[in-house]
Design a protein around this motif. Sequence first.
Motif, PDB file in Angstrom:
ATOM      1  N   PHE A  33       0.781  -1.244   0.000  1.00  0.00           N
ATOM      2  CA  PHE A  33       0.000   0.000   0.000  1.00  0.00           C
ATOM      3  C   PHE A  33       0.814   1.296   0.000  1.00  0.00           C
ATOM      4  O   PHE A  33       0.254   2.344  -0.305  1.00  0.00           O
ATOM      5  CB  PHE A  33      -0.990   0.016   1.174  1.00  0.00           C
ATOM      6  CG  PHE A  33      -0.385  -0.312   2.514  1.00  0.00           C
ATOM      7  CD1 PHE A  33       0.274   0.653   3.245  1.00  0.00           C
ATOM      8  CD2 PHE A  33      -0.494  -1.589   3.047  1.00  0.00           C
ATOM      9  CE1 PHE A  33       0.825   0.359   4.477  1.00  0.00           C
ATOM     10  CE2 PHE A  33       0.054  -1.898   4.276  1.00  0.00           C
ATOM     11  CZ  PHE A  33       0.713  -0.920   5.000  1.00  0.00           C
ATOM     12  N   PRO A  34       2.131   1.341   0.372  1.00  0.00           N
ATOM     13  CA  PRO A  34       2.848   2.617   0.283  1.00  0.00           C
ATOM     14  C   PRO A  34       2.847   3.135  -1.157  1.00  0.00           C
ATOM     15  O   PRO A  34       3.029   2.383  -2.116  1.00  0.00           O
ATOM     16  CB  PRO A  34       4.266   2.273   0.749  1.00  0.00           C
ATOM     17  CG  PRO A  34       4.083   1.089   1.645  1.00  0.00           C
ATOM     18  CD  PRO A  34       2.977   0.304   1.006  1.00  0.00           C
ATOM     19  N   GLN A  35       2.667   4.444  -1.300  1.00  0.00           N
ATOM     20  CA  GLN A  35       2.476   5.035  -2.617  1.00  0.00           C
ATOM     21  C   GLN A  35       3.765   5.558  -3.256  1.00  0.00           C
ATOM     22  O   GLN A  35       3.757   5.934  -4.428  1.00  0.00           O
ATOM     23  CB  GLN A  35       1.463   6.182  -2.518  1.00  0.00           C
ATOM     24  CG  GLN A  35       0.083   5.742  -2.049  1.00  0.00           C
ATOM     25  CD  GLN A  35      -0.568   4.795  -3.051  1.00  0.00           C
ATOM     26  OE1 GLN A  35      -0.822   5.166  -4.192  1.00  0.00           O
ATOM     27  NE2 GLN A  35      -0.835   3.571  -2.615  1.00  0.00           N
ATOM     28  N   SER A  36       4.862   5.598  -2.525  1.00  0.00           N
ATOM     29  CA  SER A  36       6.087   6.124  -3.104  1.00  0.00           C
ATOM     30  C   SER A  36       6.602   5.212  -4.210  1.00  0.00           C
ATOM     31  O   SER A  36       6.660   3.985  -4.056  1.00  0.00           O
ATOM     32  CB  SER A  36       7.173   6.270  -2.036  1.00  0.00           C
ATOM     33  OG  SER A  36       8.421   6.580  -2.629  1.00  0.00           O
ATOM     34  N   LYS A  37       7.037   5.807  -5.318  1.00  0.00           N
ATOM     35  CA  LYS A  37       7.615   5.033  -6.415  1.00  0.00           C
ATOM     36  C   LYS A  37       8.977   4.461  -6.030  1.00  0.00           C
ATOM     37  O   LYS A  37       9.496   3.573  -6.710  1.00  0.00           O
ATOM     38  CB  LYS A  37       7.761   5.907  -7.654  1.00  0.00           C
ATOM     39  CG  LYS A  37       8.654   7.115  -7.484  1.00  0.00           C
ATOM     40  CD  LYS A  37       8.738   7.946  -8.757  1.00  0.00           C
ATOM     41  CE  LYS A  37       9.557   9.217  -8.550  1.00  0.00           C
ATOM     42  NZ  LYS A  37      10.895   8.983  -8.009  1.00  0.00           N
ATOM     43  N   ASP A  38       9.558   4.947  -4.930  1.00  0.00           N
ATOM     44  CA  ASP A  38      10.852   4.447  -4.472  1.00  0.00           C
ATOM     45  C   ASP A  38      10.725   3.225  -3.571  1.00  0.00           C
ATOM     46  O   ASP A  38      11.742   2.593  -3.245  1.00  0.00           O
ATOM     47  CB  ASP A  38      11.602   5.554  -3.726  1.00  0.00           C
ATOM     48  CG  ASP A  38      11.877   6.748  -4.613  1.00  0.00           C
ATOM     49  OD1 ASP A  38      12.392   6.550  -5.726  1.00  0.00           O
ATOM     50  OD2 ASP A  38      11.553   7.883  -4.203  1.00  0.00           O
ATOM     51  N   TYR A  39       9.524   2.910  -3.161  1.00  0.00           N
ATOM     52  CA  TYR A  39       9.283   1.722  -2.341  1.00  0.00           C
ATOM     53  C   TYR A  39       8.955   0.549  -3.270  1.00  0.00           C
ATOM     54  O   TYR A  39       8.138   0.685  -4.182  1.00  0.00           O
ATOM     55  CB  TYR A  39       8.138   1.962  -1.360  1.00  0.00           C
ATOM     56  CG  TYR A  39       7.798   0.748  -0.527  1.00  0.00           C
ATOM     57  CD1 TYR A  39       8.554   0.423   0.592  1.00  0.00           C
ATOM     58  CD2 TYR A  39       6.732  -0.079  -0.873  1.00  0.00           C
ATOM     59  CE1 TYR A  39       8.254  -0.692   1.343  1.00  0.00           C
ATOM     60  CE2 TYR A  39       6.427  -1.195  -0.122  1.00  0.00           C
ATOM     61  CZ  TYR A  39       7.199  -1.497   0.986  1.00  0.00           C
ATOM     62  OH  TYR A  39       6.900  -2.607   1.728  1.00  0.00           O
TER      63      TYR A  39
END
Length: 667
Positions: free
Chosen positions: A353-359
């Motif tokens: 569910f995290p929205q960062s493209k780096d995750y």
Amino acid sequence: MKMMNVLSKKKLGVFLQLCFLLCACSEKTLREGSSTSIVKLNTDDQQQLVVDNGIVSVTLSRPEGYILGISYNGVDNILESENKDDRGYFDVVWNKPGKTGNFSRIHGTNFSIIAADENMVEISFLRIWTPSMNETDAPINIDKRYIFRSGDSGFYSYVIFDRPEGMPAVEVDQIRYVYKLNKDMFKYMALSDTRQRSMPAMKDRLTGQNLAYPEAVLLTKPIDPQFRGEVDDKYQYSCENTDNNVHGWISFDSDEPMGFWLITPSNEFRNGGPIKQDLTSHVGPITLSMFVSTHYAGKEVTMAFEDGESYKKVFGPVFVYLNTDSSENDNSTLWSDAVQQLSKEVQSWPYDFPQSKDYFPPNQRGMVFGRLLVQDRYFKGGRFQYTNAYIGLALPGDAGSWQRESKGYQFWTRANAKGYFKIDNIVPGDYNLYGWVPGFIGDYKYNATITITSGGVLNLDSLIYNPPRNGPTIWEIGIPDRLASEFHVPDPYPTLLNKLYSEQRKDKFRQYGLWERYSDIYSDADLVYTVGVDKNKDWFYAQVTRITENKTYEPTTWQIVFEHQNDIITGNYTLQLALASASDANLEVRFNDAGVDPPHFATGRIGGDNAIARHGIHGLYWLFSIDVPSNVLVKGQNVIYLKQSRAINPFQGVMYDYIRLERPPIT
């Protein structure tokens, strides 16, 4: 008509009972985590915002991103009531190369809503570094993220570090989240099944007596008299990364017992590997989420960036979990529930569910599997040994470099009893495969760089570790497990106890002041260990300095006495010397001549792990394979002199893991 009125009253009564039950069920479901609760984000106030998922409500400053309040189970704010910027925050300890350290709370300058609907809200508090901040803030763009989901009894947080090309050099020593709880509510701390207790207050430390190491205080005038005469030191509550996954506090002073827990479902973003030690919770009441630190390792694990070096990494997410116990049972109920929640978080890792493209979500990660066997030609006839090895991926480097590595991700597992291992959920990138095996010295490294691709699966088949060995064993001291725990850990001073460890013999090393016991036990002469007569428990757990009558410190020299019954063989013998810790030490080794100068071997000045002062049973691991020319040994009695020559303070010294003397190889 009369009959109808009676029936109506009965129906009304039933209806009201049903309403009551539905309301009760609704309330129970909400408090246990309902999938139907709605996440609400209120941004009307320009200076702060509130996110409420129906179970937990969190107030944050805007755009700074400090957590000002956490409302839960009818309590308006479970955080401390004083300085509003000192309740929930993220900080970094850093310095310019060659300069002293700076402590910076990361103060967001740009607030943004990343995602928001009735099921989930993710918000960002970004601090963008500019050259004008060169003297006040670490040259890194830092993005603090918070995630609130419907049905969760808590919230998630993570941080993104980003250094575009062109930023100046910097060293980062510590990265962490800090939560300071209401001191009038939270007085019981829990770190594990056995490490739980009621705690003194922060005021007790202020009225206490400062001891030899800065963080340690003898409580002389505590508010609660049960703590009088105890030592409090936050490092007494440290643990290894592999065990640092759930800890927190319990309040018995609200309407219902309440728990506040910090849950870390993965160690992939922490530094130093699985057995690096770090802080947890401590007097305050304070709960920490440690991502990077130099604790129990020293500056060798500093994140050092050169001028212009680019970098990006995601730390977290971690989960702040709150629970209650309406049955008013003892603390074990809330602790057990927190452990169960940890299990759920681990099973859900990596989160989707995290929205960062780096995750990197689950579908973008890779996997490695294989088998590691050990072959020592002088052990059990050279047969392959099954192992429960530690196996891990870390940035490319030398064998064993993982324990000093802080920039990249690390992924670790334990092989099973037959040596099979699987490492999954690996972030794509280039790694080396490392390992170490309890029962054997040294570090394993796979001979090629491993490239993990998105969704890739790599089978390494059978791998062979040949631990350092030059010849058959003549004698050995200790157990090669990177710990000094098998040696003699003395009883603490009765006047310097932490009662949590009074009944836990295996954790006795966490008591304060054990280094001083060496001077008591060996007041006239240093330790002498006779091979074949003495046992591991006759070997003191740390070779430290000795305090003199005028309160200065002097070096100590230990002796290993052994009989060599056979003729000396021409060639080199080998002394395998493994250290579990080194704190500003220089260990000199001499054979049969205590005064030879220079010594036959010296480590030079090594170590900054402070494990002696900070109640650890190990720090960083060191291995020295020392050539011993046959002409320095004799048939009959021999003596090896181990001198720790640096003696400025009581905390300098080494802890031994394992010592083995090998004869020249059999040809």
